[in-house]
Design an enzyme around this catalytic site. Structure first.
Site, PDB file in Angstrom:
ATOM      1  CB  CYS A   1      -0.696  -0.140   1.323  1.00  0.00           C
ATOM      2  SG  CYS A   1      -0.079   0.633   2.745  1.00  0.00           S
TER       3      CYS A   1
ATOM      4  CG  LEU B   1      14.067  20.360  32.337  1.00  0.00           C
ATOM      5  CD1 LEU B   1      13.363  21.327  33.477  1.00  0.00           C
ATOM      6  CD2 LEU B   1      15.070  19.570  33.095  1.00  0.00           C
TER       7      LEU B   1
ATOM      8  N   GLY C   1     -10.737  -9.383  -6.868  1.00  0.00           N
ATOM      9  CA  GLY C   1     -10.564  -8.243  -7.655  1.00  0.00           C
ATOM     10  C   GLY C   1      -9.902  -8.078  -8.999  1.00  0.00           C
TER      11      GLY C   1
ATOM     12  CG  LEU D   1      -2.470 -16.177  -4.533  1.00  0.00           C
ATOM     13  CD1 LEU D   1      -0.806 -16.391  -4.865  1.00  0.00           C
ATOM     14  CD2 LEU D   1      -2.854 -17.537  -4.368  1.00  0.00           C
TER      15      LEU D   1
ATOM     16  CD  GLU E   1     -10.409 -12.836   1.305  1.00  0.00           C
ATOM     17  OE1 GLU E   1     -11.199 -12.543   2.283  1.00  0.00           O
ATOM     18  OE2 GLU E   1     -10.781 -13.199   0.242  1.00  0.00           O
TER      19      GLU E   1
HETATM   20  C1  FAD Z   1       6.687   4.340  21.412  1.00  0.00           C
HETATM   21  C2  FAD Z   1       7.350   4.304  22.547  1.00  0.00           C
HETATM   22  C3  FAD Z   1       7.837   3.030  23.131  1.00  0.00           C
HETATM   23  C4  FAD Z   1       8.602   3.105  24.311  1.00  0.00           C
HETATM   24  N1  FAD Z   1       8.735   1.786  24.640  1.00  0.00           N
HETATM   25  C5  FAD Z   1       9.503   1.716  25.864  1.00  0.00           C
HETATM   26  C6  FAD Z   1      10.184   0.416  26.510  1.00  0.00           C
HETATM   27  O1  FAD Z   1      10.039  -0.667  25.752  1.00  0.00           O
HETATM   28  N2  FAD Z   1      10.759   0.316  27.723  1.00  0.00           N
HETATM   29  C7  FAD Z   1      10.897   1.539  28.375  1.00  0.00           C
HETATM   30  O2  FAD Z   1      11.310   1.543  29.373  1.00  0.00           O
HETATM   31  N3  FAD Z   1      10.418   2.758  27.915  1.00  0.00           N
HETATM   32  C8  FAD Z   1       9.649   3.018  26.670  1.00  0.00           C
HETATM   33  N4  FAD Z   1       9.190   3.939  26.290  1.00  0.00           N
HETATM   34  C9  FAD Z   1       9.275   5.072  27.136  1.00  0.00           C
HETATM   35  C10 FAD Z   1      10.440   5.913  27.047  1.00  0.00           C
HETATM   36  O3  FAD Z   1      11.433   5.369  27.702  1.00  0.00           O
HETATM   37  C11 FAD Z   1      10.342   7.421  27.835  1.00  0.00           C
HETATM   38  O4  FAD Z   1       9.169   7.948  27.486  1.00  0.00           O
HETATM   39  C12 FAD Z   1      11.492   8.148  27.529  1.00  0.00           C
HETATM   40  O5  FAD Z   1      12.607   7.727  28.211  1.00  0.00           O
HETATM   41  C13 FAD Z   1      11.289   9.726  28.458  1.00  0.00           C
HETATM   42  O6  FAD Z   1      12.260  10.525  27.964  1.00  0.00           O
HETATM   43  P1  FAD Z   1      12.101  11.987  27.226  1.00  0.00           P
HETATM   44  O7  FAD Z   1      13.066  12.566  27.001  1.00  0.00           O
HETATM   45  O8  FAD Z   1      11.204  11.778  25.912  1.00  0.00           O
HETATM   46  O9  FAD Z   1      11.339  12.526  28.434  1.00  0.00           O
HETATM   47  P2  FAD Z   1      10.147  13.804  28.454  1.00  0.00           P
HETATM   48  O10 FAD Z   1       8.913  13.152  27.663  1.00  0.00           O
HETATM   49  O11 FAD Z   1      10.760  14.923  27.611  1.00  0.00           O
HETATM   50  O12 FAD Z   1       9.963  14.129  29.793  1.00  0.00           O
HETATM   51  C14 FAD Z   1       9.638  13.216  30.801  1.00  0.00           C
HETATM   52  C15 FAD Z   1       9.570  13.880  32.056  1.00  0.00           C
HETATM   53  O13 FAD Z   1      10.988  13.787  32.819  1.00  0.00           O
HETATM   54  C16 FAD Z   1      11.210  15.155  32.972  1.00  0.00           C
HETATM   55  N5  FAD Z   1      12.584  15.472  33.025  1.00  0.00           N
HETATM   56  C17 FAD Z   1      13.114  15.070  31.736  1.00  0.00           C
HETATM   57  N6  FAD Z   1      14.797  15.271  32.087  1.00  0.00           N
HETATM   58  C18 FAD Z   1      14.762  15.974  33.075  1.00  0.00           C
HETATM   59  C19 FAD Z   1      15.857  16.522  33.861  1.00  0.00           C
HETATM   60  N7  FAD Z   1      17.049  16.394  33.494  1.00  0.00           N
HETATM   61  N8  FAD Z   1      15.690  16.943  35.086  1.00  0.00           N
HETATM   62  C20 FAD Z   1      14.368  16.723  35.614  1.00  0.00           C
HETATM   63  N9  FAD Z   1      13.164  16.273  35.056  1.00  0.00           N
HETATM   64  C21 FAD Z   1      13.519  15.942  33.923  1.00  0.00           C
HETATM   65  C22 FAD Z   1      10.265  16.231  32.428  1.00  0.00           C
HETATM   66  O14 FAD Z   1      10.028  17.232  33.163  1.00  0.00           O
HETATM   67  C23 FAD Z   1       8.882  15.239  32.019  1.00  0.00           C
HETATM   68  O15 FAD Z   1       8.196  15.314  33.417  1.00  0.00           O
HETATM   69  C24 FAD Z   1       8.407   4.251  25.165  1.00  0.00           C
HETATM   70  C25 FAD Z   1       8.224   5.464  24.731  1.00  0.00           C
HETATM   71  C26 FAD Z   1       7.464   5.434  23.500  1.00  0.00           C
HETATM   72  C27 FAD Z   1       7.063   7.018  22.882  1.00  0.00           C
HETATM   73  S1  FES Z   2       3.072  -1.546   2.604  1.00  0.00           S
HETATM   74 FE1  FES Z   2       3.701  -1.270   4.859  1.00  0.00          FE
HETATM   75  S2  FES Z   2       1.904  -0.897   5.508  1.00  0.00           S
HETATM   76 FE2  FES Z   2       1.338  -1.074   3.504  1.00  0.00          FE
END
Ligand code: FAD
Ligand code: FES
Ligand code: FES
Length: 1479
Positions: free
Chosen positions: A119, A269, A1095, A1272, A1274
């Site tokens: 797609c 932050l 199709g 093919l 499905e």
């Molecule tokens: C699709 C997806 C999959 C994920 N899968 C996993 C996984 O498999 N395992 C897992 O463990 N995690 C997973 N996560 C979570 C991810 O690890 C955390 O969201 C990430 O580490 C947060 O970091 P950030 O920099 O984005 O934080 P932000 O979102 O920017 O901040 C988060 C919080 O931390 C505070 N903060 C940040 N830095 C500081 C600092 N220096 N001092 C004080 N406060 C601070 C901020 O104020 C805020 O409240 C996943 C997230 C997503 C989106």
């Molecule tokens: S080709 Fe990857 S979602 Fe359709």
């Protein structure tokens, strides 16, 4: 430090072009900016989930790194990147790296030419992930490639071709697709030399690698010099960006940051925004001020000292991974134990994009309960270095910090500057464990960090730290248990005591977050057991342990230690080459690239929402019911209508014509039947305004009874959507009397979400005249949209034109529903006079649209001792949801197809569609076949178990062998079925591998392999003649170019490509002359939905017909001027006034079904196939690895083998998802909980079998279809069940070894939870009561006497770790989730089982005598000490939502302990039972 009151200019680059945003809004993400900015209009970057979970929006962001003074390139998910974070960055999108009009980038060229796009909706994201990898590593390793693509989802291709294209850049690539197997492709699997000669006309190349452009790094966009200058002379002044609601402040120095933090202590932050952004989006968190420390280099510093490593909190997780890897390579192993453990989890945590964005500080401070790093950092004694205006201080990252205790937390004005992680020492061991639904890019169900220090030169525990994630609200430390174990020797007695203590301390209440309580409890101890073995292994290396106390760990048990590696799939795709006499320009039968392949790869392919904003366009958002069954008392729109930008709210009263059907309304009136039913729709100037307005609409309800969610409830209430469908042959009752044995069982198959990458979307443009409307819609059935809009608006159909350029995946989910969205948007367009755009969020799409029907089936099968089945009685029920939709047809198809490949003389099949208060389920690839036939195949395994034979023997014995008639009396020949079966046996070397599997299983106790081969007879098409008709319109223009239009829609299945192949063949003209522009109701009217695999078949016939008509008209001219060119002939035809436009028509295959008589000819033809899969399971965690799959599919004479193989692979992987990972979870109120890629796991690239071979069966024929090809689309879906039955086989092997009684309840999907709990052992049976007095404990643990137990204080025993009852101290989520579990299981027919019985997953067929079975039953009953089934059989009174044993009210008498008496020491856990018996 004051914040500038005026917004600064936000400066960044996009694709080499400078962007200066004067009024940057902090709430705008890069994705929205790219797509909606009217100057950029970069729609190649796609929206598919908005949560960072799918990778469709991947772009490359390049920044100058002040620490290394280098330019770094990262892949990022644009949907989580606020534009304000891009100050000084360069963004590269898919449009920036190449285009069709200028120069294609090799990544774009190769993914398209390797057939890695279907797609095409995921393709730009895939391209950008690969591109970023190549910018960082010119010749990446395969491991890096897998890592780079781990965060990108594709729902169509099955990933194999995408990886194949990426592999062409890898170090190891030599251009041979079969490299790595050690064998020539043609030798793989089969009887080598003979198959070579037989298969001389077999091809295995789907593309020509030599044609690919080389990768030339000098052609890449450079980092803009202006940005480099900015980076080298950084401004230190604070920047501020003021949005409508939010201000973004980015200080230039640490001092300013601290000052700002002191001034705005509540302001978070913002670093990666992967946590904050998601909470703001989905949980409505709002922060008026955001502080960005992105420009503060102090937060990115790394210091190495002799005793440890200090990493800046601003470092991304990807950087942390690199830093740790470097340390591991430089330091002695004993010092890097914690780093290794962190590295292990950093490889599987999220996808590469998220690891690039997420910061270490954000990860730690977020303290998610599923955090993978916090448990390891906690046991590794990490220290948090905090800083504020007041100065610096250090706090330990311990359980108090993780629990968020104020005394151990940051003060509001403090920030985390860095994290100190000490080196480990000699005699210190650190390990990490995690178990998730999938190997990568899935949040862990449970994870753990474990660390022990032994007294030097001894095995005595000096220090022990165990920390668990996923089991409570936060990461939990098993502090008390660890304290109790200090001083204990590292031996089995310690292990046993530790398990008991852990289960008491890390006890999960029944309402624990995320549910899956029993599974999680088991993992808590299973992980510790793995840790125990790991340390023991290391200990043995360090010191010579006394072999009397420390017997060698047998090889059989060492498998407990190995994690499944992440490996890229290999395989061969075979198909029959075209006849050597076929003209080179004739494309039929050749692996032609998807027509839009290159446009997919460059982002130039236009999907519905990529159409630029039209003049006066408004945005629509739907308002849905929050109640499952209720009367609508009132709807108050006043507040919503007053909001700025809101134009109108559309309700049922605004509909000028018909409001859907009486029992299936477009917009609810008076009553709602499910959560997610559409009530009204807000129309506003922007999507943000429309979304804010829906919050302000007040709807009051009065709940109605009954509320029915489950199949069992529906049966009880006699709540059905349509009459029973029944087919019968022979005399079933009589047959049951004559058979040797009878077995009865149950099969539960969960539902499935379509998860097309492009959510439902529509753009309705009203025209100025005659009530005309143009509708651009993502649908499989534009004629249905047209018809529905016409009746809704009460205007003739001829005023409505639907256009479908392409659809980003449909899988059946875009047949019925798009008409609803189209009609509501059309009402909005007519009422307001504006164009209306409606784009569903992923959450809303999953909530509203329904999916595959869950099924509950009961079977009774009668058979002879030799395995010959004489009678089969199946009754099944599907959960249709609240309206009829396609449920009646799904029931019919299910019943018609139930027999699969087997000839059974006496049959009775009955099926009913239940009406429940869930969103209506609908068509889904396979249309009932994948669910229903799982019952039939489960009967086979049950019969095999009872007969002591192998399932494949039973399959073969009962398969159709000669020309015969089906249960509905349609004649067919099974010859091709048998050929597929035999080829599959041969190609997969099935029999020798069956023996190898058994050998492996004898040698390994904790890992088991399973293998299964499944045959398939799949009927194609609709059971009605009128549904097979098709039309096409072919124009030849005066320059000779040809425009082909037809009634099929391009869903990714390559229908347009195939149609041009047909036209090219018929007109004997190269494909380059041809074009398909779109599917439109104005060019080809009254079309049938593109579905049911036909199709290309039927539209191909129509195109053929049109082309033949045209050619016939041209014949005299060609005859007159045989040496002329095509252009000459066309010119002459025009001169002679010969029409150069023709309509082609195909009347359709004859098909009918008489349900009264139970007979008919419902299907034009069958597709046959067979698949063999081999898996390995980890009995301790429930994880599985797909080792190999071989598919043989009968495509007859494939029109396009690349496309057909793509359909087989893609549908197989989608089927594998259905049967293994995709699990829908609801709240007790009927709210779908799994509404995004986090909670609903479709297969990722790491789920593809390590070896994946697909063969299209050569030289079969069907006279009916276009050029003898077969549809093919499905059929491959069901072949995914070979993985399910291979898992079943492996579980059965584990059960046999553990003497577990067979159970004929089959549950799909076979998630890690199901597998783990089915492989019951002492760990699964260690149930700690949440409350029990010491006396109970003493009797529960009779052996061996453990001094520790007497040391336990009654206080410690009485309260679980959290110290909370299920209703105390917890937010809404835990209770919600717990009850969701209940609903889920109940929905699958497990009424009365609050949680699934641990032994209820799969059958376990012992291949042995009745006597042994009886003995086993006795043993099992004795060894478990109680019936596990009884444990969950009824709800405890007064606590209807909690599993028994989890409820505890301290004021009530303590419940009876359910601790399984331990009659054996835990050393037996890893001693084979047969060894014990012989001893
Ligand atoms: C699709 C997806 C999959 C994920 N899968 C996993 C996984 O498999 N395992 C897992 O463990 N995690 C997973 N996560 C979570 C991810 O690890 C955390 O969201 C990430 O580490 C947060 O970091 P950030 O920099 O984005 O934080 P932000 O979102 O920017 O901040 C988060 C919080 O931390 C505070 N903060 C940040 N830095 C500081 C600092 N220096 N001092 C004080 N406060 C601070 C901020 O104020 C805020 O409240 C996943 C997230 C997503 C989106
Ligand atoms: S080709 Fe990857 S979602 Fe359709
Ligand atoms: S749309 Fe951004 S990751 Fe899915």
């Amino acid at each position: 430090m004051s914040c500038p009151s005026k917004s600064d200019d936000l400066v960044f680059f996009v694709n080499g072009r400078k962007v200066v945003e004067r009024n940057a809004d902090p709430e705008v993400t890069l994705l929205t900016f790219l797509r909606k900015n009217w100057i950029l209009c970069l729609t190649g970057t796609k929206y598919a989930c908005g949560r960072g979970g799918c990778g469709a929006c991947t772009v490359m962001v390049s920044k100058h790194d002040p620490v290394s003074a280098k330019i770094r390139h990262f892949s990022m998910t644009a949907c989580l990147v606020p534009i304000c974070s891009l100050y000084g960055a360069a963004v590269t999108t898919v449009e920036g790296i190449g285009s069709i009009n200028t120069r294609l980038h090799p990544v774009q060229e190769r993914i398209a030419k390797s057939h890695g796009t279907q797609c095409g909706f995921c393709t730009p994201g895939m391209v950008m992930s690969m591109y970023t990898l190549l910018r960082n590593h010119l010749q990446p390793s395969e491991e890096q490639l897998m890592e780079a693509l781990g965060g990108n989802l594709c729902r169509c291709t099955g990933y194999r071709p995408i990886l194949t294209s990426g592999r062409t850049f890898c170090v190891e690539s030599t251009g041979c697709q079969k490299k790595g197997t050690g064998k020539c492709c043609l030798d793989l699997g089969g009887n080598d030399s003979s198959s070579l000669s037989r298969e001389s006309d077999i091809c295995t190349d789907l593309f020509v690698e030599e044609e690919f452009q080389p990768l030339d790094p000098t052609q890449e966009l450079i980092f803009p010099p202006e940005l480099l200058r900015m980076a080298k002379n950084p401004e230190t002044q604070t920047l501020a960006f003021h949005g409508e609601r939010v201000t973004w402040i980015s200080p230039g120095t640490l001092k300013d940051l601290l000052e700002l933090k002191a001034k705005h202590p509540e302001a978070p932050l913002i670093l990666g925004n992967t946590s904050l952004g998601r909470a703001m989006k989905s949980q409505g968190h709002f922060h008026p001020i955001l502080l960005s420390p992105a420009r503060i280099s102090e937060l990115s510093m790394v210091f190495k000292t002799s005793d440890g490593l200090t990493i800046g909190a601003g470092c991304s997780l990807a950087q942390v991974k690199d830093i740790l890897a470097e340390q591991v390579s430089q330091l002695p192993e004993e010092k890097t134990q914690t780093y290794r453990a962190l590295l292990k989890h950093l490889k599987s945590l999220a996808g590469q994009q998220i690891r690039n964005m997420a910061s270490l500080g954000g990860h730690i401070i977020s303290r998610h309960r599923y955090s993978d790093l916090n448990p390891i950092l906690a046991v590794g004694n990490a220290i948090l270095n905090l800083i504020s205006e007041e100065g610096t201080r250090q706090i330990p990252l311990n359980d108090h910090f993780l629990a968020g205790l104020a005394s151990a937390d940051l003060k509001p004005e403090e920030i985390l500057e860095s994290v100190y992680i000490p080196h480990s020492q000699k005699w210190e061991f650190v390990s990490a464990f995690r178990q998730a639904q999938c190997q990568q890019n899935a949040l862990a169900d449970v994870n753990a960090g474990m660390r022990v220090i032994l007294k030097e030169g001894t095995d005595t525990i000096k220090e022990l730290s165990l920390s668990y994630g996923g089991v409570g609200e936060t990461t939990i430390s098993a502090h008390k248990s660890c304290q109790q174990l200090i001083g204990r020797p590292w031996n089995e007695l310690m292990l046993e005591g530790a398990c008991r203590l852990l289960l008491e301390e890390v006890s999960l209440p029944g309402c624990a977050p995320g549910g899956r309580v029993e599974f999680k409890r088991t993992l808590v101890v299973s992980f510790f057991f793995k840790f125990y073995l790991e340390v023991l292994q290391e200990l043995k290396k360090l010191m010579k342990l006394d072999s009397h106390h420390y017997p060698e760990i047998s090889d059989r048990f060492l498998s407990a230690l190995e994690d499944f590696p992440i490996t890229g799939p290999r395989g061969v795709q075979r198909y029959q080459s075209v006849d050597s006499h076929q003209s080179l320009q004739d494309p039929v039968g050749r692996p032609i690239m998807h027509l839009s392949g290159l446009k997919h790869a460059t982002g130039e392919a236009v999907f519905c929402d990529d159409i630029p904003m039209v003049d006066r366009e408004l945005f629509m958002v739907l308002v849905t019911s929050t109640r499952a069954h209720a009367k609508i008392i009132s709807i108050d729109l006043s507040e919503a209508l007053e909001l700025p930008g809101v134009v109108d709210v559309i309700t049922a009263e605004d509909i000028p014509g018909t409001n859907g059907a009486e029992d299936d309304k477009l917009l609810a009136v008076d009553e709602v039947l499910c959560v997610g039913q559409i009530i009204c729709a807000v129309v506003a100037e922007t999507d943000v305004q429309a979304k804010s307005a829906i919050e302000k609409i007040k709807i009051t309800y009065e709940d109605l009874e009954p509320i029915i969610f489950t199949i069992n409830d529906a049966i009880k209430h006699n709540s059905f959507l349509c009459p029973e469908k029944k087919l019968e042959q022979g005399n079933i009752e009589e047959a049951f009397e004559k058979v040797d044995q009878i077995v009865e069982g149950e099969v539960h198959v969960g539902g499935q979400e379509h998860f097309y990458m492009e959510t439902q979307r529509v753009l309705v443009i009203p025209k100025a005249e005659d009530k005309e409307l143009d509708i651009y819609v993502s649908t499989q059935d534009p004629a249905h949209v047209q018809k529905t809009v016409s009746s809704t608006l009460n205007v003739p159909i001829n005023r409505i034109t639907c256009h479908v350029k392409r659809v980003g995946g449909g899988f059946g989910g875009k047949i019925g529903r798009p008409a609803v969205f189209g009609a509501i948007a059309a009402v909005g367009a007519i009422k307001t006079g504006h164009p209306i755009r409606l784009v569903l969020d992923r959450e809303d799409d999953m909530l509203i649209t329904g999916g595959r029907h869950p099924l509950f089936g009961k079977y009774k099968v009668g058979f002879m001792n030799n395995g010959r089945i004489k009678a089969l009685d199946i009754e099944c029920f599907i959960n249709g949801g609240c309206t009829l939709d396609d449920s009646e047809q799904v029931t019919e198809f299910l019943i018609l197809k139930l027999e699969n490949a087997y000839k059974i003389r006496n049959l009775r099949f009955r099926g009913r569609a239940c009406m429940t208060n869930l969103p209506s389920n609908t068509a889904f690839r396979g249309f009932g076949f994948p669910q229903g036939t799982l019952i039939t195949e489960s009967c086979i395994t049950a019969v095999a178990a009872k007969c002591g034979l192998l399932p494949e023997e039973i399959r073969e014995k009962n398969m159709y062998k000669t020309i015969d008639k089906t249960i509905y009396k349609q004649a067919f020949s099974p010859e091709t079925l048998l050929r597929c079966w035999n080829e599959c046996l041969d190609k997969s070397s099935f029999h020798s591998r069956r023996m190898q599997v058994e050998e492996f299983n004898k040698k390994n106790y904790w890992k088991k392999k399973g293998i299964a081969i499944i045959p398939m007879k799949f009927s194609v098409g609709f059971a009605a003649t009128s549904y097979h008709q098709a039309a096409a319109l072919v124009h030849i223009y005066t320059d000779g170019s040809v425009l082909v239009t037809h009634g099929g829609n391009e869903l990714g299945q390559g229908i347009h490509t195939k149609m041009l192949q047909v036209a090219s063949h018929e007109l004997k003209l190269p494909m380059s002359y041809m074009h398909v522009c779109e599917t439109s109701t104005a060019t080809v009217p009254n079309t049938i939905a593109t579905a049911a695999s036909i199709g290309s078949d039927v539209n191909g016939k129509a195109v053929q017909n049109a082309c033949q008509i045209l050619l016939k008209r041209l014949e005299p001219i060609i005859k007159k001027n045989p040496g002329g060119t095509w252009e000459d002939w066309i010119e002459a035809a025009f001169e002679q006034r010969i029409s150069l436009s023709a309509t082609g028509y195909f009347r359709g295959y004859k098909a009918y079904m008489d349900w009264e008589k139970g007979e008919g000819d419902p299907f034009p033809y069958y597709v046959y196939g067979a698949a063999c899969s081999e898996v390995e399971i980890d009995c301790l965690t429930g994880a599985h690895k797909k080792i190999r799959t071989d598919i043989v599919m009968d495509a007859c004479c494939s029109l396009n083998p690349a496309i057909d193989i793509g359909q087989v692979e893609g549908s197989f992987i989608q089927g594998m998802g259905l049967y293994t990972t995709e699990e829908l979870r609801y709240s007790p109120e009927g709210v779908l909980y799994s509404r995004g890629p986090d909670e609903y796991k479709i297969p990722t690239i790491t789920d593809v079998p390590e070896e994946f071979n697909v063969s299209l069966l050569p030289s079969s024929q069907t006279p009916l279809t276009i050029y003898s090809s077969k549809g093919l689309g499905e059929s491959g879906m069901f072949l995914g069940s070979s993985v399910f039955f291979a898992i079943t086989d492996a579980v059965a092997a584990a059960c046999r070894e553990r003497d577990i009684v067979e159970d004929f309840i089959v549950k799909s999907p076979a998630t890690p939870e199901q597998v783990r709990m089915a492989c019951a052992d002492r760990f699964t049976e260690m149930y700690p009561p949440l409350y029990f007095p010491p006396s109970v404990l003493a009797t529960a643990l009779p052996l061996p006497a453990d001094p520790l137990l007497t040391a336990l204080s009654p206080e410690g025993l009485q309260s679980p770790a959290s110290g909370q009852s299920c209703s105390e101290g917890q937010g809404q989520e835990p209770a919600l989730l717990h009850r969701e579990e209940r609903l889920l299981w109940a929905d699958l027919g497990l009424e009365g089982h609050l949680y699934p019985s641990p032994t209820a997953v799969v059958t376990c067929p012992p291949r042995d005598s009745e006597a042994l079975q009886a003995k086993r039953q006795k043993t099992a009953a004795r060894s478990s000490g109680y019936s596990r089934r009884a444990e969950f059989s009824s709800e405890p009174s007064g606590s209807p939502n909690l599993p028994r044993g989890a409820v505890h009210d301290p004021s009530q008498p303590a419940p009876q302990s359910k601790v399984a008496p331990l009659r054996t020491s835990l050393s037996e856990l890893y001693q084979p039972q047969w060894e014990r018996r012989s001893a």
